[in-house]
Design a protein around this motif. Structure first.
Motif, PDB file in Angstrom:
ATOM      1  N   LEU A   6      14.258   7.821   3.843  1.00 32.96           N
ATOM      2  CA  LEU A   6      14.883   8.287   5.369  1.00 32.96           C
ATOM      3  C   LEU A   6      13.840   6.897   5.938  1.00 32.96           C
ATOM      4  CD1 LEU A   6      12.093  11.367   4.908  1.00 32.96           C
ATOM      5  CD2 LEU A   6      15.036  11.496   5.745  1.00 32.96           C
ATOM      6  N   ARG A   7      13.318   5.676   5.970  1.00 38.35           N
ATOM      7  CA  ARG A   7      13.063   5.076   6.140  1.00 38.35           C
ATOM      8  C   ARG A   7      14.132   3.528   5.885  1.00 38.35           C
ATOM      9  NH1 ARG A   7       8.117   2.870   4.453  1.00 38.35           N
ATOM     10  NH2 ARG A   7       9.527   2.036   2.905  1.00 38.35           N
ATOM     11  N   GLN A   8      14.773   3.971   5.132  1.00 36.77           N
ATOM     12  CA  GLN A   8      16.152   2.765   4.702  1.00 36.77           C
ATOM     13  C   GLN A   8      17.040   3.798   5.416  1.00 36.77           C
ATOM     14  OE1 GLN A   8      17.032   2.505   0.622  1.00 36.77           O
ATOM     15  NE2 GLN A   8      19.154   2.122   1.156  1.00 36.77           N
ATOM     16  N   ALA A   9      17.230   5.118   5.664  1.00 39.13           N
ATOM     17  CA  ALA A   9      18.998   5.504   5.740  1.00 39.13           C
ATOM     18  C   ALA A   9      18.737   5.270   7.802  1.00 39.13           C
ATOM     19  CB  ALA A   9      18.909   7.505   5.581  1.00 39.13           C
ATOM     20  N   ARG A  10      16.818   5.301   8.019  1.00 41.00           N
ATOM     21  CA  ARG A  10      17.174   5.295   9.361  1.00 41.00           C
ATOM     22  C   ARG A  10      17.423   3.274   9.955  1.00 41.00           C
ATOM     23  NH1 ARG A  10      12.746   3.252  12.437  1.00 41.00           N
ATOM     24  NH2 ARG A  10      11.261   3.369  11.033  1.00 41.00           N
ATOM     25  N   GLU A  11      16.395   2.878   9.183  1.00 40.64           N
ATOM     26  CA  GLU A  11      16.858   1.005   9.360  1.00 40.64           C
ATOM     27  C   GLU A  11      18.723   1.020   9.466  1.00 40.64           C
ATOM     28  OE1 GLU A  11      14.020  -0.334   7.218  1.00 40.64           O
ATOM     29  OE2 GLU A  11      12.427   0.228   8.516  1.00 40.64           O
ATOM     30  N   GLU A  12      19.094   1.532   8.106  1.00 43.78           N
ATOM     31  CA  GLU A  12      20.073   1.200   8.689  1.00 43.78           C
ATOM     32  C   GLU A  12      20.904   1.761   9.611  1.00 43.78           C
ATOM     33  OE1 GLU A  12      21.274   3.219   4.907  1.00 43.78           O
ATOM     34  OE2 GLU A  12      21.222   1.444   3.373  1.00 43.78           O
ATOM     35  N   ARG A  13      20.797   2.422  10.390  1.00 43.28           N
ATOM     36  CA  ARG A  13      21.699   3.361  11.510  1.00 43.28           C
ATOM     37  C   ARG A  13      20.960   2.513  12.375  1.00 43.28           C
ATOM     38  NH1 ARG A  13      22.068   6.243   7.098  1.00 43.28           N
ATOM     39  NH2 ARG A  13      23.617   7.362   6.903  1.00 43.28           N
ATOM     40  N   LYS A  14      19.960   1.769  12.305  1.00 40.19           N
ATOM     41  CA  LYS A  14      19.340   0.345  13.686  1.00 40.19           C
ATOM     42  C   LYS A  14      19.017   2.017  15.006  1.00 40.19           C
ATOM     43  CE  LYS A  14      22.809  -2.567  13.759  1.00 40.19           C
ATOM     44  NZ  LYS A  14      21.149  -3.572  12.243  1.00 40.19           N
ATOM     45  N   LEU A  15      18.182   2.882  14.119  1.00 41.58           N
ATOM     46  CA  LEU A  15      17.453   3.943  15.345  1.00 41.58           C
ATOM     47  C   LEU A  15      15.790   3.757  15.363  1.00 41.58           C
ATOM     48  CD1 LEU A  15      19.181   7.220  13.837  1.00 41.58           C
ATOM     49  CD2 LEU A  15      19.585   5.978  16.106  1.00 41.58           C
ATOM     50  N   SER A  16      15.276   3.691  16.818  1.00 40.42           N
ATOM     51  CA  SER A  16      13.819   3.756  16.291  1.00 40.42           C
ATOM     52  C   SER A  16      13.211   4.864  15.507  1.00 40.42           C
ATOM     53  CB  SER A  16      12.870   3.277  17.827  1.00 40.42           C
ATOM     54  OG  SER A  16      13.764   5.328  18.121  1.00 40.42           O
ATOM     55  N   LEU A  64      20.898  15.661   0.201  1.00 42.89           N
ATOM     56  CA  LEU A  64      19.352  15.427  -1.149  1.00 42.89           C
ATOM     57  C   LEU A  64      19.561  14.057  -1.987  1.00 42.89           C
ATOM     58  CD1 LEU A  64      18.683  19.405  -1.120  1.00 42.89           C
ATOM     59  CD2 LEU A  64      17.552  17.483   0.799  1.00 42.89           C
ATOM     60  N   ASP A  65      21.084  14.211  -2.754  1.00 40.09           N
ATOM     61  CA  ASP A  65      21.800  13.414  -3.771  1.00 40.09           C
ATOM     62  C   ASP A  65      21.112  12.347  -2.910  1.00 40.09           C
ATOM     63  OD1 ASP A  65      22.281  15.521  -5.124  1.00 40.09           O
ATOM     64  OD2 ASP A  65      23.793  15.174  -5.913  1.00 40.09           O
ATOM     65  N   GLU A  66      21.055  11.814  -1.775  1.00 42.71           N
ATOM     66  CA  GLU A  66      21.186  10.627  -1.022  1.00 42.71           C
ATOM     67  C   GLU A  66      19.848   9.837  -1.461  1.00 42.71           C
ATOM     68  OE1 GLU A  66      24.178   8.683   1.944  1.00 42.71           O
ATOM     69  OE2 GLU A  66      23.895  11.118   1.706  1.00 42.71           O
ATOM     70  N   LEU A  67      18.677  11.119  -0.544  1.00 43.31           N
ATOM     71  CA  LEU A  67      17.516  11.602  -0.598  1.00 43.31           C
ATOM     72  C   LEU A  67      16.895  10.723  -2.305  1.00 43.31           C
ATOM     73  CD1 LEU A  67      15.654  11.708   1.718  1.00 43.31           C
ATOM     74  CD2 LEU A  67      15.325  14.135   0.622  1.00 43.31           C
ATOM     75  N   LEU A  68      17.364  11.748  -2.771  1.00 46.25           N
ATOM     76  CA  LEU A  68      16.417  11.243  -3.960  1.00 46.25           C
ATOM     77  C   LEU A  68      17.178  10.162  -4.779  1.00 46.25           C
ATOM     78  CD1 LEU A  68      16.792  15.522  -5.172  1.00 46.25           C
ATOM     79  CD2 LEU A  68      14.581  14.006  -4.633  1.00 46.25           C
ATOM     80  N   GLY A  69      17.942   9.557  -4.399  1.00 44.70           N
ATOM     81  CA  GLY A  69      18.635   8.247  -5.096  1.00 44.70           C
ATOM     82  C   GLY A  69      19.410   8.748  -6.568  1.00 44.70           C
ATOM     83  N   ILE A  70      20.115   9.885  -6.302  1.00 45.70           N
ATOM     84  CA  ILE A  70      21.285   9.821  -6.971  1.00 45.70           C
ATOM     85  C   ILE A  70      23.098   9.836  -6.914  1.00 45.70           C
ATOM     86  CG2 ILE A  70      22.577  11.985  -8.832  1.00 45.70           C
ATOM     87  CD1 ILE A  70      19.311  13.660  -7.915  1.00 45.70           C
ATOM     88  N   GLY A  71      23.673   9.794  -7.563  1.00 43.86           N
ATOM     89  CA  GLY A  71      24.939   8.602  -7.108  1.00 43.86           C
ATOM     90  C   GLY A  71      25.473   7.409  -7.949  1.00 43.86           C
ATOM     91  N   HIS A  75      19.857  15.330  10.585  1.00 48.06           N
ATOM     92  CA  HIS A  75      19.825  14.041  12.088  1.00 48.06           C
ATOM     93  C   HIS A  75      20.180  13.065  11.563  1.00 48.06           C
ATOM     94  CE1 HIS A  75      19.045  11.599  15.680  1.00 48.06           C
ATOM     95  NE2 HIS A  75      18.642  10.704  15.033  1.00 48.06           N
ATOM     96  N   LEU A  76      19.620  12.295  10.758  1.00 44.36           N
ATOM     97  CA  LEU A  76      20.755  11.008   9.932  1.00 44.36           C
ATOM     98  C   LEU A  76      21.742  11.325   9.017  1.00 44.36           C
ATOM     99  CD1 LEU A  76      17.005   9.762   8.057  1.00 44.36           C
ATOM    100  CD2 LEU A  76      18.215   8.876  10.370  1.00 44.36           C
ATOM    101  N   GLY A  77      22.619  12.323   9.259  1.00 46.47           N
ATOM    102  CA  GLY A  77      23.680  11.916   7.741  1.00 46.47           C
ATOM    103  C   GLY A  77      23.348  12.200   6.788  1.00 46.47           C
ATOM    104  N   ILE A  78      22.403  12.500   5.918  1.00 46.91           N
ATOM    105  CA  ILE A  78      22.254  12.682   4.355  1.00 46.91           C
ATOM    106  C   ILE A  78      22.286  13.471   3.378  1.00 46.91           C
ATOM    107  CG2 ILE A  78      21.180   9.959   4.555  1.00 46.91           C
ATOM    108  CD1 ILE A  78      18.324  10.759   4.501  1.00 46.91           C
TER     109      ILE A  78
END
Length: 238
Positions: A9-19, A60-67, A55-58
């Motif tokens: 979640l933190r990585q997705a937030r930072e990649e989108r440059k969201l506070s 569950l697979d991305e959240l779990l690192g699957i892919g 909100h982050l547009g990810i």
């Protein structure tokens, strides 16, 4: 596997440059709670997780690192099967949620528009820790295997027993609770869950013309649903 939730979640937030504060506000939680989730000091509830990934547009697979790029699970001494067809029980990615809710992600064959889950609600567990009804895009299907589970949907209450199934539009305010003394276990499918950008585009296509040269543009999923007339339900009594 649940240790991945916070960092992902933190990585997705930072990649989108969201506070931190902006994402927390959009998800309807405090910045301190989001910080605790991102650092692994707290696990999110079902409602909080859906709000964050929407909100982050990810997925569950991305959240779990699957892919793509994810190391394959070690080979097991079983009969060969077609790649991507069979997912062994021992390989189910697991998410331990707050308040005694457990998700096991089932095989979806690489599809990103459906969440397939084996869900367990321990006695006393609820999909929302603060007992507020949640809503998210998509259509929800479920089949209860064991135990009893209460579904609060809009202003109605439904008690589910083994063998019962359900289907409803997930934008309708809802919450699950286990008032029983045994774990409630079932299979869930949520299809058509859109990310926030898609939700914005859809809402703007529905209401954009109503404001002339200044169309209403929702800043979060809650506002988007409100623009379409989905009532805000703050909570429900047990």
């Amino acid at each position: 596997m649940e240790d991945r939730i916070g960092p992902a979640l933190r990585q997705a937030r930072e990649e989108r440059k969201l506070s931190l504060r902006k994402v927390a506000t959009a998800a309807g939680i405090s910045a301190s709670l989001l910080s605790q989730v991102e650092t692994g000091r707290s696990q999110p509830s079902v409602s909080t997780l859906y709000a964050l990934v929407s909100h982050l547009g990810i997925s569950l697979d991305e959240l779990l690192g699957i892919g793509a790029g994810t190391p394959a699970a070690p080979e097991r001494p079983v009969a060969p099967t077609s790649s991507g067809v069979v997912q062994r029980a021992a390989d189910n990615p697991v998410l331990e949620m707050a308040n005694g809710v457990r998700w096991e992600r089932l095989a979806v064959g690489g599809q990103t528009d459906v969440d397939a889950l084996l869900v367990t609600y321990e006695p006393g567990a609820a999909s929302s820790v603060d007992r507020k009804l949640m809503r998210h895009s998509g259509t929800e299907y479920a089949y209860l295997l064991s135990g009893e589970l209460t579904l609060l949907l809009d202003f109605d209450r439904h008690l589910l027993a083994p063998g019962d199934s359900l289907c409803f539009d997930s934008t309708r305010p809802h919450m699950y609770l286990n008032h029983g003394t045994e774990p409630a276990r079932g299979v869930w499918f949520v299809s058509g869950r859109r990310d926030l950008d898609h939700t914005r585009e859809w809402v703007e296509s529905q209401v954009g013309g109503l404001a002339g040269e200044n169309p209403v543009r929702p800043s979060n999923a809650v506002e988007a649903l409100a623009l379409l007339g989905v009532p805000s339900v703050k909570g429900a009594r047990d």
